[in-house]
Scaffold this motif. Structure first.
Motif, PDB file in Angstrom:
ATOM      1  N   ASN A   1       5.747  44.344  21.086  1.00  0.00           N
ATOM      2  CA  ASN A   1       7.145  44.690  20.509  1.00  0.00           C
ATOM      3  C   ASN A   1       8.264  43.880  20.222  1.00  0.00           C
ATOM      4  O   ASN A   1       9.427  44.133  19.635  1.00  0.00           O
ATOM      5  CB  ASN A   1       7.391  46.158  21.045  1.00  0.00           C
ATOM      6  CG  ASN A   1       6.489  47.182  21.027  1.00  0.00           C
ATOM      7  OD1 ASN A   1       6.058  47.219  19.891  1.00  0.00           O
ATOM      8  ND2 ASN A   1       6.139  47.731  22.074  1.00  0.00           N
ATOM      9  N   THR A   2       8.012  42.490  20.815  1.00  0.00           N
ATOM     10  CA  THR A   2       9.260  41.536  20.606  1.00  0.00           C
ATOM     11  C   THR A   2       9.249  40.987  19.195  1.00  0.00           C
ATOM     12  O   THR A   2       8.067  40.685  18.546  1.00  0.00           O
ATOM     13  CB  THR A   2       8.813  40.324  21.593  1.00  0.00           C
ATOM     14  OG1 THR A   2       8.751  41.146  22.897  1.00  0.00           O
ATOM     15  CG2 THR A   2       9.750  39.394  21.504  1.00  0.00           C
ATOM     16  N   PRO A   3      10.232  40.933  18.589  1.00  0.00           N
ATOM     17  CA  PRO A   3      10.516  40.422  17.492  1.00  0.00           C
ATOM     18  C   PRO A   3      10.056  38.796  17.381  1.00  0.00           C
ATOM     19  O   PRO A   3      10.304  38.211  18.097  1.00  0.00           O
ATOM     20  CB  PRO A   3      12.100  40.541  17.141  1.00  0.00           C
ATOM     21  CG  PRO A   3      12.542  41.454  18.055  1.00  0.00           C
ATOM     22  CD  PRO A   3      11.670  41.208  19.262  1.00  0.00           C
ATOM     23  N   ILE A   4       9.596  38.579  16.045  1.00  0.00           N
ATOM     24  CA  ILE A   4       8.903  37.178  15.970  1.00  0.00           C
ATOM     25  C   ILE A   4       9.715  36.744  14.488  1.00  0.00           C
ATOM     26  O   ILE A   4       9.565  38.027  13.529  1.00  0.00           O
ATOM     27  CB  ILE A   4       7.768  37.154  15.972  1.00  0.00           C
ATOM     28  CG1 ILE A   4       6.843  37.571  17.173  1.00  0.00           C
ATOM     29  CG2 ILE A   4       6.963  35.682  15.402  1.00  0.00           C
ATOM     30  CD1 ILE A   4       5.405  37.552  17.226  1.00  0.00           C
ATOM     31  N   VAL A   5       9.996  35.729  14.344  1.00  0.00           N
ATOM     32  CA  VAL A   5      10.649  35.163  13.213  1.00  0.00           C
ATOM     33  C   VAL A   5       9.727  34.090  12.756  1.00  0.00           C
ATOM     34  O   VAL A   5       9.643  33.058  13.491  1.00  0.00           O
ATOM     35  CB  VAL A   5      11.778  34.902  13.181  1.00  0.00           C
ATOM     36  CG1 VAL A   5      12.747  34.150  11.995  1.00  0.00           C
ATOM     37  CG2 VAL A   5      13.070  36.015  13.325  1.00  0.00           C
ATOM     38  N   ILE A   6       9.290  34.145  11.717  1.00  0.00           N
ATOM     39  CA  ILE A   6       8.230  32.899  11.211  1.00  0.00           C
ATOM     40  C   ILE A   6       9.298  32.299   9.869  1.00  0.00           C
ATOM     41  O   ILE A   6       9.442  32.952   9.131  1.00  0.00           O
ATOM     42  CB  ILE A   6       7.077  33.189  10.901  1.00  0.00           C
ATOM     43  CG1 ILE A   6       6.169  33.544  12.075  1.00  0.00           C
ATOM     44  CG2 ILE A   6       6.236  31.989  10.296  1.00  0.00           C
ATOM     45  CD1 ILE A   6       4.850  34.142  11.919  1.00  0.00           C
ATOM     46  N   SER A   7       9.470  31.273   9.980  1.00  0.00           N
ATOM     47  CA  SER A   7      10.149  30.464   8.817  1.00  0.00           C
ATOM     48  C   SER A   7       9.309  29.433   8.347  1.00  0.00           C
ATOM     49  O   SER A   7       8.816  28.428   8.974  1.00  0.00           O
ATOM     50  CB  SER A   7      11.467  29.662   9.577  1.00  0.00           C
ATOM     51  OG  SER A   7      11.919  28.862   8.505  1.00  0.00           O
ATOM     52  N   SER A   8       8.925  29.350   7.037  1.00  0.00           N
ATOM     53  CA  SER A   8       8.247  28.262   6.429  1.00  0.00           C
ATOM     54  C   SER A   8       9.001  27.548   5.169  1.00  0.00           C
ATOM     55  O   SER A   8       9.861  28.275   4.531  1.00  0.00           O
ATOM     56  CB  SER A   8       6.931  28.677   5.998  1.00  0.00           C
ATOM     57  OG  SER A   8       7.024  29.685   4.915  1.00  0.00           O
ATOM     58  N   GLY A   9       8.880  26.324   5.066  1.00  0.00           N
ATOM     59  CA  GLY A   9       9.549  25.720   4.146  1.00  0.00           C
ATOM     60  C   GLY A   9       8.533  25.040   3.208  1.00  0.00           C
ATOM     61  O   GLY A   9       8.170  23.773   3.652  1.00  0.00           O
TER      62      GLY A   9
ATOM     63  N   ASP B   1      16.604  40.969  26.390  1.00  0.00           N
ATOM     64  CA  ASP B   1      15.974  40.858  24.884  1.00  0.00           C
ATOM     65  C   ASP B   1      15.729  39.451  24.629  1.00  0.00           C
ATOM     66  O   ASP B   1      16.676  38.424  24.805  1.00  0.00           O
ATOM     67  CB  ASP B   1      16.772  41.501  24.063  1.00  0.00           C
ATOM     68  CG  ASP B   1      16.819  43.103  24.259  1.00  0.00           C
ATOM     69  OD1 ASP B   1      15.811  43.649  24.831  1.00  0.00           O
ATOM     70  OD2 ASP B   1      17.839  43.569  24.054  1.00  0.00           O
ATOM     71  N   PHE B   2      14.703  39.212  23.784  1.00  0.00           N
ATOM     72  CA  PHE B   2      14.779  37.776  23.165  1.00  0.00           C
ATOM     73  C   PHE B   2      13.833  37.981  21.954  1.00  0.00           C
ATOM     74  O   PHE B   2      13.003  38.812  21.698  1.00  0.00           O
ATOM     75  CB  PHE B   2      13.998  37.005  24.181  1.00  0.00           C
ATOM     76  CG  PHE B   2      12.483  37.210  24.764  1.00  0.00           C
ATOM     77  CD1 PHE B   2      11.520  36.663  23.774  1.00  0.00           C
ATOM     78  CD2 PHE B   2      12.624  38.109  25.724  1.00  0.00           C
ATOM     79  CE1 PHE B   2      10.302  37.254  24.513  1.00  0.00           C
ATOM     80  CE2 PHE B   2      11.373  38.491  26.294  1.00  0.00           C
ATOM     81  CZ  PHE B   2       9.953  37.788  25.498  1.00  0.00           C
ATOM     82  N   THR B   3      13.806  36.906  21.067  1.00  0.00           N
ATOM     83  CA  THR B   3      12.983  36.737  19.575  1.00  0.00           C
ATOM     84  C   THR B   3      12.325  35.475  19.751  1.00  0.00           C
ATOM     85  O   THR B   3      12.922  34.439  20.116  1.00  0.00           O
ATOM     86  CB  THR B   3      13.891  36.885  18.460  1.00  0.00           C
ATOM     87  OG1 THR B   3      14.672  38.097  18.729  1.00  0.00           O
ATOM     88  CG2 THR B   3      13.390  36.675  17.444  1.00  0.00           C
ATOM     89  N   PHE B   4      11.116  35.461  19.320  1.00  0.00           N
ATOM     90  CA  PHE B   4      10.456  34.190  19.173  1.00  0.00           C
ATOM     91  C   PHE B   4      10.602  33.624  17.718  1.00  0.00           C
ATOM     92  O   PHE B   4      10.483  34.554  16.882  1.00  0.00           O
ATOM     93  CB  PHE B   4       8.907  34.502  19.454  1.00  0.00           C
ATOM     94  CG  PHE B   4       8.284  34.667  20.555  1.00  0.00           C
ATOM     95  CD1 PHE B   4       7.929  33.507  21.292  1.00  0.00           C
ATOM     96  CD2 PHE B   4       8.075  35.826  21.286  1.00  0.00           C
ATOM     97  CE1 PHE B   4       7.624  33.510  22.701  1.00  0.00           C
ATOM     98  CE2 PHE B   4       7.870  36.093  22.481  1.00  0.00           C
ATOM     99  CZ  PHE B   4       7.441  34.912  23.276  1.00  0.00           C
ATOM    100  N   VAL B   5      10.834  32.337  17.519  1.00  0.00           N
ATOM    101  CA  VAL B   5      11.224  31.769  16.204  1.00  0.00           C
ATOM    102  C   VAL B   5      10.151  30.763  16.112  1.00  0.00           C
ATOM    103  O   VAL B   5      10.083  29.992  16.803  1.00  0.00           O
ATOM    104  CB  VAL B   5      12.455  31.235  16.357  1.00  0.00           C
ATOM    105  CG1 VAL B   5      12.617  30.554  14.748  1.00  0.00           C
ATOM    106  CG2 VAL B   5      13.557  32.503  16.446  1.00  0.00           C
ATOM    107  N   MET B   6       9.459  30.882  15.094  1.00  0.00           N
ATOM    108  CA  MET B   6       8.386  29.847  14.687  1.00  0.00           C
ATOM    109  C   MET B   6       8.499  29.298  13.225  1.00  0.00           C
ATOM    110  O   MET B   6       9.020  29.889  12.487  1.00  0.00           O
ATOM    111  CB  MET B   6       6.793  30.457  14.608  1.00  0.00           C
ATOM    112  CG  MET B   6       6.252  30.985  15.857  1.00  0.00           C
ATOM    113  SD  MET B   6       4.942  32.055  15.689  1.00  0.00           S
ATOM    114  CE  MET B   6       3.735  30.676  14.872  1.00  0.00           C
ATOM    115  N   ALA B   7       8.943  27.909  13.384  1.00  0.00           N
ATOM    116  CA  ALA B   7       8.978  27.215  12.132  1.00  0.00           C
ATOM    117  C   ALA B   7       7.736  26.320  11.706  1.00  0.00           C
ATOM    118  O   ALA B   7       7.137  25.704  12.789  1.00  0.00           O
ATOM    119  CB  ALA B   7      10.250  25.959  12.369  1.00  0.00           C
TER     120      ALA B   7
END
Length: 68
Positions: free
Chosen positions: A29-37, A2-8
């Motif tokens: 179906n892989t989780p993706i997290v997008i973080s924006s600041g 299992d893995f998750t993609f993280v995009m800043a």
């Protein structure tokens, strides 16, 4: 495995959406997290409009870095 993609991300919404679409096409179906600041190019609205149960969007109006 299992893995998750993280995009800043910060601005450059076209590249963000392109990257998201490529990842999603390969890993549907892989989780993706997008973080924006602190983006000012419509990133928040565009990402929030995506209907994807495997997408988590973290946003702050304050300009932050990935490590924050």
């Amino acid at each position: 495995m299992d893995f998750t993609f993280v995009m800043a991300v910060y601005n450059n919404i076209d590249l963000t959406i392109s990257s998201y679409n490529i990842i999603r096409s390969i890993y549907p179906n892989t989780p993706i997290v997008i973080s924006s600041g602190g983006p000012n190019d419509g990133t928040k609205e565009k990402i929030e409009s995506i209907k994807d149960e495997h997408l988590t969007f973290i946003h702050t109006d304050k300009r932050i870095s990935f490590s924050d």
